[in-house]
Design an enzyme around this catalytic site. Structure first.
Site, PDB file in Angstrom:
ATOM      1  N   HIS A  55      -3.174 -77.735  17.576  1.00 54.27           N
ATOM      2  CA  HIS A  55      -2.660 -76.666  16.543  1.00 54.27           C
ATOM      3  C   HIS A  55      -3.094 -75.280  16.818  1.00 54.27           C
ATOM      4  O   HIS A  55      -2.403 -74.267  17.008  1.00 54.27           O
ATOM      5  CB  HIS A  55      -3.616 -77.049  15.243  1.00 54.27           C
ATOM      6  CG  HIS A  55      -3.534 -76.036  14.130  1.00 54.27           C
ATOM      7  ND1 HIS A  55      -2.285 -75.519  13.794  1.00 54.27           N
ATOM      8  CD2 HIS A  55      -4.618 -75.408  13.709  1.00 54.27           C
ATOM      9  CE1 HIS A  55      -2.484 -74.435  12.933  1.00 54.27           C
ATOM     10  NE2 HIS A  55      -3.855 -74.295  12.671  1.00 54.27           N
ATOM     11  N   HIS A  79      -9.467 -69.717  15.622  1.00 55.24           N
ATOM     12  CA  HIS A  79      -9.405 -69.629  14.019  1.00 55.24           C
ATOM     13  C   HIS A  79      -9.858 -70.688  13.140  1.00 55.24           C
ATOM     14  O   HIS A  79     -10.366 -70.307  12.128  1.00 55.24           O
ATOM     15  CB  HIS A  79      -7.991 -69.210  13.589  1.00 55.24           C
ATOM     16  CG  HIS A  79      -7.147 -70.382  13.600  1.00 55.24           C
ATOM     17  ND1 HIS A  79      -6.134 -70.944  14.574  1.00 55.24           N
ATOM     18  CD2 HIS A  79      -6.761 -71.312  12.425  1.00 55.24           C
ATOM     19  CE1 HIS A  79      -5.640 -71.790  14.176  1.00 55.24           C
ATOM     20  NE2 HIS A  79      -5.677 -71.961  12.802  1.00 55.24           N
ATOM     21  N   GLU A  83     -14.722 -72.509  10.570  1.00 55.82           N
ATOM     22  CA  GLU A  83     -14.475 -73.219   9.033  1.00 55.82           C
ATOM     23  C   GLU A  83     -14.777 -74.881   9.206  1.00 55.82           C
ATOM     24  O   GLU A  83     -15.439 -75.536   8.697  1.00 55.82           O
ATOM     25  CB  GLU A  83     -13.068 -73.060   8.620  1.00 55.82           C
ATOM     26  CG  GLU A  83     -13.054 -73.490   7.033  1.00 55.82           C
ATOM     27  CD  GLU A  83     -11.450 -73.486   6.520  1.00 55.82           C
ATOM     28  OE1 GLU A  83     -10.780 -73.442   7.388  1.00 55.82           O
ATOM     29  OE2 GLU A  83     -11.354 -73.903   5.386  1.00 55.82           O
ATOM     30  N   ASP A  84     -14.160 -75.370  10.465  1.00 57.69           N
ATOM     31  CA  ASP A  84     -14.314 -76.853  10.475  1.00 57.69           C
ATOM     32  C   ASP A  84     -15.144 -77.444  11.460  1.00 57.69           C
ATOM     33  O   ASP A  84     -15.143 -78.580  11.453  1.00 57.69           O
ATOM     34  CB  ASP A  84     -12.817 -77.281  11.032  1.00 57.69           C
ATOM     35  CG  ASP A  84     -11.801 -77.044   9.780  1.00 57.69           C
ATOM     36  OD1 ASP A  84     -12.032 -76.706   8.680  1.00 57.69           O
ATOM     37  OD2 ASP A  84     -10.451 -76.773  10.371  1.00 57.69           O
ATOM     38  N   ASP A 146      -0.908 -69.083  12.150  1.00 56.64           N
ATOM     39  CA  ASP A 146      -1.652 -70.258  11.744  1.00 56.64           C
ATOM     40  C   ASP A 146      -0.475 -71.037  10.562  1.00 56.64           C
ATOM     41  O   ASP A 146      -0.150 -72.271  10.855  1.00 56.64           O
ATOM     42  CB  ASP A 146      -2.858 -70.020  10.915  1.00 56.64           C
ATOM     43  CG  ASP A 146      -3.312 -70.785  10.412  1.00 56.64           C
ATOM     44  OD1 ASP A 146      -3.607 -72.111  11.013  1.00 56.64           O
ATOM     45  OD2 ASP A 146      -4.278 -70.842   9.570  1.00 56.64           O
ATOM     46  N   ASP A 265      28.968 -62.505   6.912  1.00 57.07           N
ATOM     47  CA  ASP A 265      28.058 -62.367   8.276  1.00 57.07           C
ATOM     48  C   ASP A 265      27.844 -63.642   9.257  1.00 57.07           C
ATOM     49  O   ASP A 265      26.820 -63.626   9.843  1.00 57.07           O
ATOM     50  CB  ASP A 265      27.060 -61.558   7.970  1.00 57.07           C
ATOM     51  CG  ASP A 265      26.539 -61.590   6.842  1.00 57.07           C
ATOM     52  OD1 ASP A 265      26.874 -62.730   6.043  1.00 57.07           O
ATOM     53  OD2 ASP A 265      25.523 -61.016   6.419  1.00 57.07           O
TER      54      ASP A 265
HETATM   55 MN    MN Z   1      -5.326 -73.377  11.372  1.00 58.63          MN
END
Ligand code: MN
Length: 715
Positions: A55, A79, A83-84, A146, A265
């Site tokens: 990811h 990123h 958090e994880d 993300d 278009d």
């Molecule tokens: Mn993420």
């Protein structure tokens, strides 16, 4: 749905990075960030069953597509680590430094929102976005990348979550990408969200597109061959691309009641050239060969969209009578159209790409200013969410000032909303409005592309009725507060606004300017005790904003000038003979050209500005004028001239006008047209060597029966 598993490695990403980042230190910083991310995500798996590190690697890869700088790439890789994983900010800072850690922290805060009600959630989400953006817009860019990768792998989540994420992407993140001008991300997010929100519609359109693909590809490529020949014949170097429409944009048109076969278009191409002039030249050549469809020409070069987008759009009857939408722009405009604000960190002349990105965000995006204004407005949370959602992210009519500045407004906005958007002071003194040259009431509902002129009267003030008329919440609050505040507050606020405006002109930051040390000096000079009193003095007109700022930031000494000077047409610019020290500027209200009758005006601190004697701005300038005359040692200096051409025909004659100009050696800087009741009105700015050349042009134009009047513009 078929889901191919991503098999991406760091080496793959590194390959994309090395295309535009070559600095060894930067590359090794990125590698260090990757190692940390790989270590922290070890033995973690995504819902799709893949190792987690896939990811962040994909997020980084998306970021390379908009040429993100090395710090942003590092933040992209890391990123999800705060958090994880079991990782503290301190630990991260030791490896990648403070800036990257702050970026990751910003992204983490955006992800960490858990609230019971939808509304509470939105309030916090918007506030976090605003804070993130005003501190470092790169936080939002990482967030967008993300989300894009999460949307690409959304199939792995349960249905309920799919809908929630798709909704959020459609309502918040895609508009955010749009306002930042990052078209690539915006359009993929919309398509992915539509696929989950309205799968039937999505697959229906996809199938129809697929069925007609071969036919369309053939038509576009034969058309491109023809256009190629025309451009090559005229020695224009160019690049040409076919273009596919996003499914979402087609859905949008179908949703507005159009039939699939009526969407013009679908056959689309784009021509990239080197200069702005070439854009108009190419347009002229194309219109000369293919009949343009009335009212489909848009000049976003002369009038850029608020997200900085610039391009010419036209729809023509091409080969086999098929309609083609053609976009014409320079390579640089194309980079901005694709990457928006993100194109600003790739300007290599700027050493600090991140800073220039932030400056571009704050100074060039109207949306940023509106959102900051809202957050400063002290409105209720509910109002705040509604305004951000309905008026900032999803609004969208564009109206123009008579000078061609674009003002973005919520749908159904009134001339009063428009006036307040220009400036609070304009709003407060509004007495009337001209919309496309006819008087309209203040509660008139403005339409996309209206040209609005606000009539003000200095001694007029707001009426209570206005509260019910205006459509923008921020404007409504401004009017309400006008009636609740006392006069002093109003003056203080106005003073602050005036000072801010002047400081911005001089490229000074307001917070930095009024620091303790500077304030001391200013207070002493003006014999006051607080900043508020300074604002008051400026707001009530006692002191000019410049006199306050000059205490700290002195403009250059005014030169003494004799009463008679000669303007010399020098090699590079215009100088004054004998006294080289005086700067001479050509005024940009009346744009005099060589040969015009002119008069000089001694400005405060910016030399002499040269006006035409007929310029109406001069009447206010009376006793500071000085006699000037052109020096006849002529060379090839070119002067900007603004011309208005009125026609009695609804047919578009831009190609004809461009052709006449180039025959006379006049280069067009920009040209756009507006529909008036009687016919089209063209607004042309061009470069001429002298009044003689301009007169010739006027003569040529007046020969045409479709042209009723030609005049030079004085603003
Ligand atoms: Mn993420």
């Amino acid at each position: 749905m078929a889901h191919t598993k991503d098999t991406i490695t760091f080496e793959d990403v590194l390959k994309c990075i090395k295309v535009y980042i070559t600095d060894k230190d930067e590359l090794s910083n990125i590698e260090r960030a990757y190692s940390l991310a790989a270590k922290k995500h070890e033995r973690q798996y995504r819902k799709s069953g893949e190792p987690y590190i896939i990811h962040p690697l994909n997020v980084a890869k998306i970021l390379t597509e908009i040429h993100a700088d090395s710090e942003t790439l590092q933040a992209g890789l890391l990123h999800d680590v705060l958090e994880d994983c079991d990782c503290t900010e301190e630990e991260m800072e030791k490896v990648v430094g403070k800036t990257v850690t702050n970026l990751v922290d910003g992204v983490t805060k955006l992800a960490k929102l858990h609230f019971s009600t939808e509304n509470e959630y939105l309030i916090e989400y918007y506030k976090k976005i605003i804070i993130g953006m005003s501190e470092d817009v790169r936080v939002i860019i990482v967030k967008l990348a993300d989300r894009l990768h999460n949307m690409r792998t959304l199939w792995a989540l349960p249905k309920e979550k799919q809908i929630k994420k798709a909704n959020e992407s459609m309502e918040i993140l895609a508009p955010l990408a749009h306002h930042l001008g990052i078209h690539k991300i915006k359009s993929e997010l919309e398509d992915l969200a539509l696929r989950y929100l309205k799968p039937d519609v999505f697959y229906d359109i996809a199938e129809k597109l697929n069925k007609t693909k071969l036919e369309r590809d053939n038509a576009v490529s034969s058309m491109m061959d023809e256009v190629k020949n025309i451009l090559t014949e005229h020695n224009i170097s160019f690049e040409m691309k076919g273009r596919s429409k996003s499914i979402y944009s087609i859905y949008n048109k179908l949703d507005k009641g159009k039939k699939f076969s009526e969407i013009y278009d679908l056959l689309a191409m784009r021509i990239l050239v080197n200069t702005k002039q070439e854009c108009y030249l190419v347009l002229g050549l194309i219109h000369a060969k293919y009949r343009p469809m009335p009212r489909r020409f848009k000049d976003y070069i002369a009038m850029p969209k608020p997200n900085m987008y610039q391009s010419l759009h036209t729809t023509v009857f091409g080969i086999d009578g098929l309609l083609f939408e053609i976009q014409i722009r320079t390579h640089e405009m194309d980079a901005i159209a694709e990457n928006g604000v993100a194109s600003h960190w790739s300007y290599k002349e700027n050493k600090d790409g991140a800073a220039s990105l932030q400056t571009a965000t704050e100074q060039k995006l109207q949306f940023f200013k509106s959102i900051i204004d809202l957050s400063n407005d002290g409105m209720s949370s509910e109002d705040f969410v509604n305004s951000v959602k309905n008026e900032v992210l999803n609004n969208n009519i564009y109206c123009f000032t008579p000078k061609g500045d674009v003002i973005e407004l919520p749908t159904a906005a009134t001339p009063l909303d428009f006036a307040y958007k220009i400036h609070t002071r304009v709003g407060e003194t509004t007495v009337g409005a001209l919309v496309n040259n006819s008087i309209q009431p203040l509660d008139y509902e403005l339409q996309d592309n209206d040209i609005v002129k606000i009539i003000t009267n200095k001694s007029s003030s707001p009426s209570k009725e206005w509260i019910n008329i205006v459509k923008s919440t921020a404007v409504r609050n401004k009017i309400k507060s006008y009636f609740t505040r006392n006069e002093r507050d109003i003056y203080v606020e106005r003073g602050r606004e005036l000072l801010e405006k002047e400081l911005r002109k001089r490229k000074l930051a307001i917070n930095g300017f009024f620091n303790e040390e500077n304030c001391k000096k200013i207070f002493k000079e003006f014999k006051v005790g607080s900043l508020e009193e300074i604002y008051l003095e400026v707001g009530n007109g006692k002191d000019a904003p410049n006199s306050v700022i000059n205490v700290i930031d002195k403009p250059k000494e005014e030169e003494s000038v004799p009463k008679k000077v000669t303007i010399t047409k020098g090699d590079a610019s215009i100088i004054v003979s004998g006294i080289n020290k005086v700067k001479v500027n050509i005024a940009n209200c009346c744009n005099p050209v060589y040969g015009d009758e002119v008069i000089g005006y001694i400005t405060k601190g910016n030399g002499i500005s040269i006006h035409r004697t007929t310029c109406h701005n001069l009447s206010m300038l009376d006793n500071r004028t000085v006699e000037v005359k052109w020096n006849d040692n002529s060379n090839n200096t070119k002067y900007l001239s603004m011309i208005l051409i009125y026609s009695n025909s609804q047919e578009n004659h831009i190609a004809d006008i461009v052709g006449k100009a180039s025959k006379l050696g006049i280069s067009i800087d920009s040209i756009y047209n507006m529909y008036q009741d009687e016919g089209l009105e063209y607004n042309v700015s061009c470069y001429v060597t002298s009044i003689k050349q301009l007169d010739k042009m006027f003569l040529e134009l007046k020969k045409e029966s479709y042209i009723t009047e030609v005049e030079r513009l004085i603003r």
